[in-house]
Write an enzyme that holds these catalytic residues in place. Structure first.
Site, short mmCIF file in Angstrom:
data_model
loop_
_atom_site.label_atom_id
_atom_site.label_comp_id
_atom_site.label_asym_id
_atom_site.label_seq_id
_atom_site.Cartn_x
_atom_site.Cartn_y
_atom_site.Cartn_z
CD GLU A 1 1.49 -15.00 -0.69
OE1 GLU A 1 0.60 -15.04 -0.44
OE2 GLU A 1 1.52 -14.70 -2.09
CG ASP A 2 4.52 -10.37 0.81
OD1 ASP A 2 4.47 -11.49 -0.19
OD2 ASP A 2 4.12 -8.73 -0.17
#
Ligand code: MN
Length: 735
Positions: free
Chosen positions: A76-77
């Site tokens: 996600e990051d």
């Protein structure tokens, strides 16, 4: 900052056989990829995955869950993708990280309260493994604990989502501790004023409440001991702020009227009878309030919760609640599914773990089901088991645009449905799709949580085969609509050409006629059509004959004067009426004589031969297709009677040769092929190809392709073959 070795130690204590190297590798991978990232607090980002892993270790989950906790935000990051995760950690962890990443997308969506139900369904639809829920809850818990550095709006949004989605899930899974903490943190961040006020009220009363609770606990311990009832612990608590606040609001009462503002809990050793024995002691000391007694041991709640609840009138008239349960029941009340798993597992070997997981998955599905079935969060005491279904949410699939907008579609939907759901134009110009960054075929079935990117090309058009793999009504009707429009455009074009040719015959300038909008409209109106364009379409469809249009244009007198058919009839003095005739030229190109010089084709299915009875059919894009009148396909074409045209063979100056295949069945003996070819040669007929075969039932099969002028010629060829000794049957074959 918490150390990875502390986490590993916890896992090793709970699970001596755990592969802790996996956790170490996940830690290093996470540390490398989150390097340089900071949390809102300014601390290194890595703290978050470490804390999540620690919560999971406290829940006594396996090394795979703990490792996934360390890796849960990597996709996600950071720039890491799922393939990289797979190459380092294998399929199982990849699947869990994927599930968590998909759920993370949702966090950016729900802004309105009324969406909560949908979002909850989505989350549940994406849960494919129990561990995904547990890891997600741990993730959310740590974020809630550390949200003081976020802006108030973001705090409120995340808190609302926690109240709407994650606390109910925790509750359903029987995770009492998790639920309480999530709810109280949400309450505090969402309604800071009310939280402060209520906390103040409780704090003012706390010394008094605490001293009452101390006295109660002492009485209980003394009386249990006097009666030889074994117990492990007597706990006490003041009601949690969120549930107190909710109760006050819902029942519109004051703090003094709350029955269970204070409560005590007796934990007995693991013997199911002991809570009942303890209960009798309690009811002996204080007067019970009859309708407040609940036996959740005999009838456990559907979230596995077991306990006895009673409310009594204490000294000085203070009512309070008493909960009584065994130690094991207590663990399950606090940790829910996680504890349930733990208890199961301790009794099982490694091989049975998978079965156990599967069973747990089923339990979880049952527990979570009511969340998607009901719109209102049920009151604690009103839990009931909803009718069970196999799949949590079988009818829908939720996919995302690259911007994170959620698109809800029917199961089985493809990128084309998705494209049309975004916008009709996106669907119409769709030429490809990417799922998770990869190009996929347009017929690919979408899965929950897929991030779908639609590729479009401005001039592209829908394709007819899309109808085979769209499932949504919108996509289907748009594609159909487009096909109808396309057919109309084709017919318009064909109609224009037909009318041009016809005009030419009558020495009317095609351009003048076709550009004369008013005149076309006038004729169209005569046919009950509103526009000139409709008239051309009607010609293209074969509903209106161009010859008749010209008659209307010119008027009967002028028409008769200019009619090329009539002239020809006069000069040829033939008895032909105004019927269409055609001459074949070569294999496929046939020109219709008479009314037009239209391109025609012989139908492949019956390949009509000069002299045979024939019929024409106006086919889109192919002009007039000529069939043998006896062709089996003619019957179905008759449905569109408007398109049938009468045709007949025209006389031709030169004899036209056509190839026809003939199959002769013979006795199996030598010389048959030679006999047949000789017979054909004798009547001066060309042979293009000849081959012999033997059938399974020992017959000779001789196939010859002969060159004939017409039906009569063919009949002669056939009868001469029939004369050859040994020939059993002769027939014409179509390709
Ligand atoms: Mn996270």
């Amino acid at each position: 900052m918490i150390r990875i070795e502390d986490i590993i130690e916890k896992v090793e204590q709970n699970r001596p056989n755990a592969d802790v190297e996996l956790i170490r590798r996940a830690y290093i991978f996470s540390a490398m990829n989150h390097r340089g990232q900071k949390r809102a607090s300014g601390e290194p980002y890595l703290i978050h995955p470490l804390e999540v892993a620690d919560i999971l270790a406290d829940m006594r989950l396996d090394e795979v869950s703990v490792s996934t906790g360390l890796l849960h935000d990597v996709v996600e990051d950071t720039l890491v993708d799922l393939d990289t995760i797979r190459s380092y950690f294998g399929d199982e962890i990849t699947r869990l990280v994927d599930g968590l990443t998909k759920i993370a997308h949702i966090s950016n969506l729900s802004k309105e309260k009324q969406q909560a139900e949908n979002v909850r369904k989505m989350v549940l639809a994406m849960i494919t493994d129990v561990r995904v829920v547990l890891i997600k809850l741990a993730d959310r818990l740590h974020n809630m604990r550390t949200m003081q550095f976020l802006k108030p709006e973001k705090r409120a949004r995340i808190s609302q989502e926690t109240l709407d989605i994650y606390a109910p899930i925790a509750h359903r899974l029987g995770m009492g501790k998790m639920r309480s903490e999530l709810e109280d943190l949400s309450f505090q961040n969402l309604y800071p004023q009310e939280y402060k006020k209520l906390a103040g009220e409780v704090e003012t009363r706390r010394p008094e409440l605490e001293s009452i609770l101390e006295k109660i606990k002492e009485s209980i311990k003394t009386r249990l001991a006097e009666n030889d009832v074994p117990f492990i612990e007597v706990q006490s608590r003041v009601k949690r702020l969120f549930s107190l606040w909710r109760k006050l609001k819902k029942q519109k009462i004051t703090i003094e009227q709350v029955y269970d503002l204070i409560a005590v809990r007796i934990i007995t050793p693991n013997d199911k009878k002991l809570p009942y024995v303890a209960l009798s002691v309690i009811h002996d000391i204080w007067t019970p309030i009859p309708e407040r007694f609940k036996d959740w041991i005999a009838i456990p709640r559907d979230n596995l919760y077991q306990s006895l609840h009673t409310s009594v009138i204490g000294d000085g008239g203070h009512p309070f609640e008493v909960q009584i349960r065994t130690e094991e029941m207590h663990h399950i009340a606090e940790e829910g599914v996680a504890a349930h798993w733990k208890y199961k597992e301790s009794k099982l070997g490694k091989q049975e773990e998978d079965d156990s997981l599967d069973e747990l998955r089923k339990t979880v599905e049952k527990l979570l089901l009511p969340l998607v079935e009901t719109t209102e969060e049920n009151e604690d005491s009103e839990d009931f088991i909803e009718s069970l279904k196999l799949d949590l949410y079988p009818k829908d699939v939720y996919a995302f645009t690259p911007m994170g907008k959620v698109i809800q579609l029917q199961r089985g939907a493809t990128p084309i449905d998705f494209a049309y759901a975004i916008h009709s134009e996106v669907g119409d110009t769709c030429t490809g799709a990417k799922i998770g960054g990869r190009i996929v075929p347009l017929r690919t079935e979408l899965q929950n949580g897929d991030v779908v990117e639609i590729l479009t090309t401005s001039n592209s058009k829908p394709s007819r085969d899309w109808l085979n793999y769209v499932v949504t009504a919108k996509a289907r009707s748009r594609v159909r609509h487009w096909i109808a429009e396309q057919q109309r455009a084709d017919s318009l074009e064909l109609g224009r050409k037909l009318l041009e040719k016809e005009a030419d015959k009558f020495r009317v300038s095609p351009k003048k006629l076709l550009n004369n909008e008013d005149e076309l409209k006038r004729i169209a109106n005569d046919y009950g059509l509103s526009r000139g364009e409709d008239l051309l379409v009607s010609i293209g469809y074969g509903k209106t004959l161009p010859r008749n249009v010209l008659m209307k244009h010119l008027g009967a007198e002028k028409f008769a004067e200019l009619d090329p058919e009539k002239k020809k009839e006069t000069t040829l003095q033939s008895g032909f009426k105004a019927v269409k005739r055609f001459i074949g030229l070569g294999e496929d190109a046939i020109i219709v004589k008479g009314v037009d010089n239209l391109l025609t084709t012989r139908a492949r299915c019956c390949n009509p031969l000069r002299g045979e009875p024939i019929i024409g059919y106006i086919s889109l894009g192919k002009g007039i297709v000529v069939h043998n009148k006896n062709c089996k396909n003619v019957k179905s074409l008759m449905v569109n009677r408007d398109r049938i045209v009468e045709v007949e063979w025209a006389k031709s100056e030169k004899e036209e040769i056509q190839s026809v295949r003939i199959l002769a069945t013979t006795e199996n003996r030598t010389g048959m092929l030679a006999g047949i070819t000789n017979a054909i040669a004798e009547i001066k007929t060309g042979i293009r190809d000849a081959r012999a075969n033997v059938s399974r039932d020992d017959r000779g099969l001789i196939e010859v392709t002969v060159e004939v002028f017409d039906k009569k010629h063919l009949d002669r060829v056939i009868s001469s073959i029939e004369q050859v000794p040994g020939v059993i049957d002769v027939e014409r074959v179509n390709s």
